[in-house]
Design a protein around this motif. Structure first.
Motif, PDB file in Angstrom:
ATOM      1  N   ARG A  29       3.421   3.311 -13.470  1.00 25.51           N
ATOM      2  CA  ARG A  29       2.315   4.239 -13.221  1.00 25.51           C
ATOM      3  C   ARG A  29       2.730   5.489 -12.451  1.00 25.51           C
ATOM      4  N   ASP A  71       0.834  -1.205   0.000  1.00 25.37           N
ATOM      5  CA  ASP A  71       0.000   0.000   0.000  1.00 25.37           C
ATOM      6  C   ASP A  71       0.869   1.257   0.000  1.00 25.37           C
ATOM      7  N   THR A  84      -3.511   9.755  -4.676  1.00 24.00           N
ATOM      8  CA  THR A  84      -4.438   8.648  -4.438  1.00 24.00           C
ATOM      9  C   THR A  84      -3.685   7.487  -3.808  1.00 24.00           C
ATOM     10  N   ARG A  85      -4.448   6.645  -3.100  1.00 15.24           N
ATOM     11  CA  ARG A  85      -3.863   5.412  -2.561  1.00 15.24           C
ATOM     12  C   ARG A  85      -3.847   4.352  -3.650  1.00 15.24           C
ATOM     13  N   GLN A  86      -2.720   3.673  -3.776  1.00 15.53           N
ATOM     14  CA  GLN A  86      -2.570   2.618  -4.759  1.00 15.53           C
ATOM     15  C   GLN A  86      -1.808   1.458  -4.146  1.00 15.53           C
ATOM     16  N   ARG A  87      -1.615   0.404  -4.947  1.00 17.14           N
ATOM     17  CA  ARG A  87      -0.827  -0.748  -4.501  1.00 17.14           C
ATOM     18  C   ARG A  87       0.234  -1.066  -5.543  1.00 17.14           C
ATOM     19  N   THR A  88       1.387  -1.448  -5.053  1.00 17.15           N
ATOM     20  CA  THR A  88       2.436  -1.897  -5.953  1.00 17.15           C
ATOM     21  C   THR A  88       2.092  -3.301  -6.460  1.00 17.15           C
ATOM     22  N   TRP A 148       0.851   5.821  -1.174  1.00 16.59           N
ATOM     23  CA  TRP A 148       0.110   7.017  -1.575  1.00 16.59           C
ATOM     24  C   TRP A 148       0.972   7.741  -2.605  1.00 16.59           C
ATOM     25  N   LEU A 203      -2.272   9.230 -11.264  1.00 12.93           N
ATOM     26  CA  LEU A 203      -2.767   8.716  -9.987  1.00 12.93           C
ATOM     27  C   LEU A 203      -2.330   9.577  -8.810  1.00 12.93           C
TER      28      LEU A 203
END
Length: 218
Positions: free
Chosen positions: A147, A125, A138-142, A127, A135
């Motif tokens: 990206r 997880d 925003t919160r993202q996931r590796t 940010w 993106l």
């Protein structure tokens, strides 16, 4: 007396705020003197001074007045203080000035009682704080897969044992700042977030209801 600018409203609204003195604490509560036309039920008022800050929790009572329910709690803002209104920029080490909605929480540990969504973070997880990425903020996931160039890890202790998202720059305007959270204090100024010692932070999280806003002033 403090002037507070509502940065997310279509037209800027300036609200004057102060804490009314109490002559007899046993006879009368303390009030946050807020314009009675403002109808948010709960306000987390963060008043910065340098990299330090004092947080007060105010709730709307009958007649439109705001009662000071909890606090003051001492903590920190950005290591370079609170930015001038509208002047917050990515990586400047300042906390944004203004009023913003509080959002969901996250942390290494389970939800301590926040009445919002809660994410128990994992090692994937992040940010996104890369203002060139679509993106951004925003919160993202590796995995990254091209990206973004850089992002902030969210499974971090002790700062993010418990944390809550402050709804700053939700339009995700490039370069205006990202990853502004309310989190566990580390005894010094932050990179731009608002921080409180663990006990105080948990009190703030448990006090809130959905719809609470934060006011950050200096």
């Amino acid at each position: 007396m403090l002037a507070i600018v509502f940065a997310l409203m279509p037209a800027a609204v300036i609200i004057n705020v102060s804490v009314a003195p109490v002559l007899n604490a046993s006879a009368a509560p303390a009030y946050c003197n807020v314009n009675p036309t403002f109808n948010v039920a709960q306000v987390i008022w963060v008043d910065g001074s340098g990299s330090g800050q004092v947080t007060r929790l105010c709730a709307r009572a009958s007649g439109g007045r705001y009662v000071l329910q909890k606090g003051p709690y001492a903590g920190h803002v950005g290591r370079y203080g609170v930015a001038r209104p509208g002047a917050k920029r990515e990586g400047d080490g300042k906390t944004p000035y203004g009023a913003y909605p509080m959002r969901g929480g996250f942390g290494v540990y389970p939800n301590p009682g926040l009445r919002w969504s809660w994410l128990v973070t994992g090692s994937r997880d992040v940010w996104v704080d890369d203002s060139r990425s679509s993106l951004y903020n925003t919160r993202q996931r590796t995995p990254v897969n091209g990206r973004w160039v850089h992002a902030e890890a969210l499974r971090v202790a002790p700062a993010y044992r418990y944390a809550q998202v402050i709804g700053y720059n939700e339009r995700r305007t490039a370069g205006r700042g990202s990853a502004i959270f309310l989190h566990v204090d580390q005894g010094r100024g932050t990179a731009g977030c608002v921080s409180l010692p663990m006990t105080s932070l948990l009190a703030v999280l448990r006090w809130q209801r959905p719809g609470a806003w934060i006011w950050i002033t200096q």
